[in-house]
Design an enzyme around this catalytic site. Structure first.
Site, PDB file in Angstrom:
ATOM      1  N   ALA A 102       0.861  -1.190   0.000  1.00 28.36           N
ATOM      2  CA  ALA A 102       0.000   0.000   0.000  1.00 28.36           C
ATOM      3  C   ALA A 102       0.891   1.232   0.000  1.00 28.36           C
ATOM      4  O   ALA A 102       1.677   1.434   0.921  1.00 28.36           O
ATOM      5  CB  ALA A 102      -0.902  -0.003   1.227  1.00 28.36           C
ATOM      6  N   GLY A 103       0.750   2.037  -1.038  1.00 25.35           N
ATOM      7  CA  GLY A 103       1.596   3.213  -1.183  1.00 25.35           C
ATOM      8  C   GLY A 103       2.628   2.945  -2.261  1.00 25.35           C
ATOM      9  O   GLY A 103       3.480   2.075  -2.105  1.00 25.35           O
ATOM     10  N   GLU A 128      12.198  -1.347   9.944  1.00 25.04           N
ATOM     11  CA  GLU A 128      13.577  -0.918   9.689  1.00 25.04           C
ATOM     12  C   GLU A 128      13.641   0.362   8.870  1.00 25.04           C
ATOM     13  O   GLU A 128      14.478   1.236   9.125  1.00 25.04           O
ATOM     14  CB  GLU A 128      14.332  -2.042   8.972  1.00 25.04           C
ATOM     15  N   GLY A 174      16.803   5.535   7.126  1.00 24.90           N
ATOM     16  CA  GLY A 174      16.831   5.042   5.752  1.00 24.90           C
ATOM     17  C   GLY A 174      17.440   3.673   5.580  1.00 24.90           C
ATOM     18  O   GLY A 174      16.949   2.684   6.137  1.00 24.90           O
ATOM     19  N   ILE A 200      20.224   2.373   6.645  1.00 30.32           N
ATOM     20  CA  ILE A 200      21.067   1.810   7.703  1.00 30.32           C
ATOM     21  C   ILE A 200      20.278   0.774   8.489  1.00 30.32           C
ATOM     22  O   ILE A 200      19.223   1.095   9.019  1.00 30.32           O
ATOM     23  CB  ILE A 200      21.545   2.903   8.689  1.00 30.32           C
ATOM     24  N   GLU A 225       9.184  17.417   3.397  1.00 27.13           N
ATOM     25  CA  GLU A 225       7.860  16.813   3.567  1.00 27.13           C
ATOM     26  C   GLU A 225       6.793  17.858   3.181  1.00 27.13           C
ATOM     27  O   GLU A 225       7.068  19.063   3.165  1.00 27.13           O
ATOM     28  CB  GLU A 225       7.641  16.437   5.047  1.00 27.13           C
ATOM     29  N   LYS A 249      11.749   9.254  15.056  1.00 27.09           N
ATOM     30  CA  LYS A 249      12.746   8.172  14.926  1.00 27.09           C
ATOM     31  C   LYS A 249      13.450   7.931  16.263  1.00 27.09           C
ATOM     32  O   LYS A 249      13.633   6.787  16.691  1.00 27.09           O
ATOM     33  CB  LYS A 249      13.758   8.537  13.840  1.00 27.09           C
TER      34      LYS A 249
END
Lengths: 428, 428
Positions: free
Chosen positions: A10-11, A131, A136, A138, A192, A207
């Site tokens: 989705a997306g 994750e 990103g 990592i 964003e 995060k």
């Protein structure tokens, strides 16, 4: 070879398209590595007819992500829509309720609803992994949750918003003011839709709150992340910090102290020669400190199609291989509610002020600092510009409360043209 | 809560004692994170009565590690003895043959017998993991095998022998010759019993061969790692490389090329400002490049009780949580035999030579280089010392074959006091 692992995605923005490309182009590699074929069975996005540079004709289309999440032929619901509520939340809940595993890149969703979603997933026997939500490409969630599982984690810190780091390093390298570089980043599509998510530190704060939860076994507590954005950082701050051997970074720090859990995301100075100081552009860096492992530093691209899709696929491959682990590294119902502590771990601070051209002005400022118990490590006064002179001070380690006392006293002196800029200095 | 996971630990040196301490001191944390208690049931080491600073009285003692490996009450055999053959190999084989999982820190064992052991483990349905064998506390095996499983890996490189990095950085910081720092490292207990394992690049070469296997889906091929140690690096090399902006590192590089798999472990120059250039002392760094993730850099302590025990426990916790993954990231019987390629990827080189005080000497050297097709990026000639003058040259990118041709031609010129030192320059 076991039955295929069937994905519903989705997306279909940059990351979604990236995941589709990997699944299509690396079918053999993924199957040999995981021991079973990875297949996409259905996809969903806002607009069906947009050209995304990938062939979607083999997959069922669902207009409604909730319907996608509920499909009987989906094993793993891959949520790449974003947003802390609305369709992303509804579809994730539906996926869990119907027994699917979930892989998401959605930090806002988990920062706000991570506890409830993790509890629901664990009750349903589903795996919920994220994750791609942090730093990103990592594999930092994996490193912290699995690789370092034998450690008591003492501190987690990092630069985790590539856009802010781009803006700050670009201001420095081009000598441009904040507004101009902000506009540049906007043109480049780095921001964003609500830019405050980036420059206000909210995205990076999301995060950090997720890393905190794993590191300290506490419920995600985004509301108690002390947030400060980069909007007030001027080119003068950057240039004059550089003059003292520092770089300015939007730095997140989470540590468990005797007073409780300290979580802060704020512009800090770091030594220009340090690993954090040398981080340019959109690159992210996470530093993890544990009682056994001492210090691990992880560095890599913080965003972008390939790196983020790589992180999503890491989770998908884990599930294909039969991974069995809880969302935050221990059962969600065993996570404790941390007492939030205001950041008061002593640190050196950098102060920048404009001194009025009055006799004894500097003596008054330095006395005010001394009276508050803040001692000076280094100081520079520059030539007067018209009627004020820039003054930079690096203090010795001081508590935040002593610093605030010094700033308050300085405020009453009538020798500064404005309140000083005060930034914490972090050494790694 | 499920049944306890029962460990049998063979080898009670620094790392073994570290693992025992973690299991004893963090029983609650490990159980809550993995969902089951982790227990030690039996241990084995050469000498029973040595004081290791840990209480072993709760555990059964086995003089023979093979007997330990075969015990019915052991679920996971933790092999921390070391050595590519002998007891470590016999006990690991016995553990697999009797259905145990194995966690090992033994790079030599896996570099020589990894393929056979992985095949045996996979046939027996056992997990064989080795996070602690490569780069100490850095969870690099996990990152490469799991986190980056959605990538075609293009290159892996790193500094993976802390002792060599200690020697090289200590030579530089103290201005001391190799022999003196080697002796210092020996006194500090940093060197293996056979120091050639460290300074000859063998230990780091073992590690590189393991990373190669995972990265490229090939059988471990340590015999085709091109090995060059640091024994011939002089303080002059270090100081003069520094003068040109470089540091010398024992650097491993593995990459798949059109000609086959290139694996080399050799002293290289890296820019002093690069992440690799800034690596001091015993710290390790691994750089992983993949088609999706671009570049990930991992940094952390390469050895020591805590960091290595942390890596061992990462594997133990994975097994406690029900990890199901093959040793090299895909079934051992699907690993291909790579064609070995000699390192010939073009690179800039650093040359150091002593020029005799003869007319036209420098012109002869530079002509020889030009004739071989090697062009010069930068050159410095220093003042004559008695009858020779040091000359440093940094070339543009050149193939190794062109460089060898230039060196051969220079050899016949009679203007150099000895064959030049030639070191590859790697930029990350």
């Amino acid at each position: 070879m076991t039955a295929p692992l069937r994905l519903g995605i989705a997306g279909l923005g940059t990351v979604g398209a990236g995941v589709v490309k990997i699944v299509r182009q690396k079918a053999n590699l993924l199957a040999v590595r995981s021991g079973r074929p990875i297949e996409i069975v259905a996809v969903s996005a806002r607009s069906r007819n947009k050209d995304r540079g990938v062939n979607l004709s083999d997959y069922a289309w669902e207009d409604d992500p909730v319907a996608l999440a509920k499909r009987d032929d989906v094993d793993v619901f891959v949520e790449l829509m974003g947003g802390s509520d609305g369709p992303a939340k509804a579809a994730t809940e539906a996926a869990i309720a119907t027994g699917k595993h979930v892989v998401t890149a959605n930090k806002a969703l988990l920062a706000h609803h991570g506890q409830a979603l993790a509890e629901a997933a664990e009750e349903a026997g589903s795996i919920l992994r994220f994750e791609a939500a942090v730093a990103g490409g990592i594999p930092v969630i994996k490193a912290l949750t699995e690789g370092l599982a034998g450690n008591d984690i003492t501190r987690v810190m990092g630069v985790m918003n590539g856009t802010c780091n781009y803006i700050l390093t670009r201001m420095q390298s081009a000598g441009l003011p904040y507004d101009e570089v902000f506009e540049e980043a906007n043109q480049l599509g780095y921001l964003e839709a609500d830019p405050n998510l980036d420059v206000g530190g909210i995205d990076a704060g999301h995060k950090l709150s997720l890393l905190s939860s794993i590191a300290f076994g506490t419920k995600v507590d985004f509301d108690n992340v002390h947030l400060e954005g980069i909007q007030r950082i001027t080119i003068e701050d950057i240039e004059q910090a550089a003059d003292m051997g520092f770089r300015i970074k939007l730095l997140g720090v989470a540590q468990m102290t005797g007073r409780g859990l300290e979580q802060r995301m704020s512009p800090c100075l770091v030594p220009e020669q340090s690993p954090l100081g040398q981080l340019e552009g959109g690159t992210n860096m996470v530093v993890i400190e544990g009682d056994q492992v001492e210090q691990i530093v992880l560095r890599g691209p913080g965003a972008g199609e390939g790196p983020t899709a790589s992180a999503v696929m890491g989770d998908v491959m884990d599930i294909a291989r039969g991974l069995s682990i809880t969302t935050f590294g221990q059962p969600a119902n065993t996570l404790s509610k941390a007492k939030a502590a205001r950041a008061d771990t002593p640190a050196p601070y950098y102060l920048r002020m404009s001194l009025l051209d009055k006799p004894g002005a500097l003596a008054k400022v330095t006395s005010a600092m001394g009276d508050a118990g803040v001692s000076i490590d280094r100081m520079r006064q520059y030539q007067h510009e018209t009627d004020t002179a820039p003054v930079l001070i690096v203090t010795h380690k001081t508590s935040r409360s002593a610093l605030v006392a010094a700033l308050t006293a300085m405020d009453g002196l009538d020798v500064l043209s404005a309140a000083p800029v005060a930034l914490r200095i972090e050494t790694v």
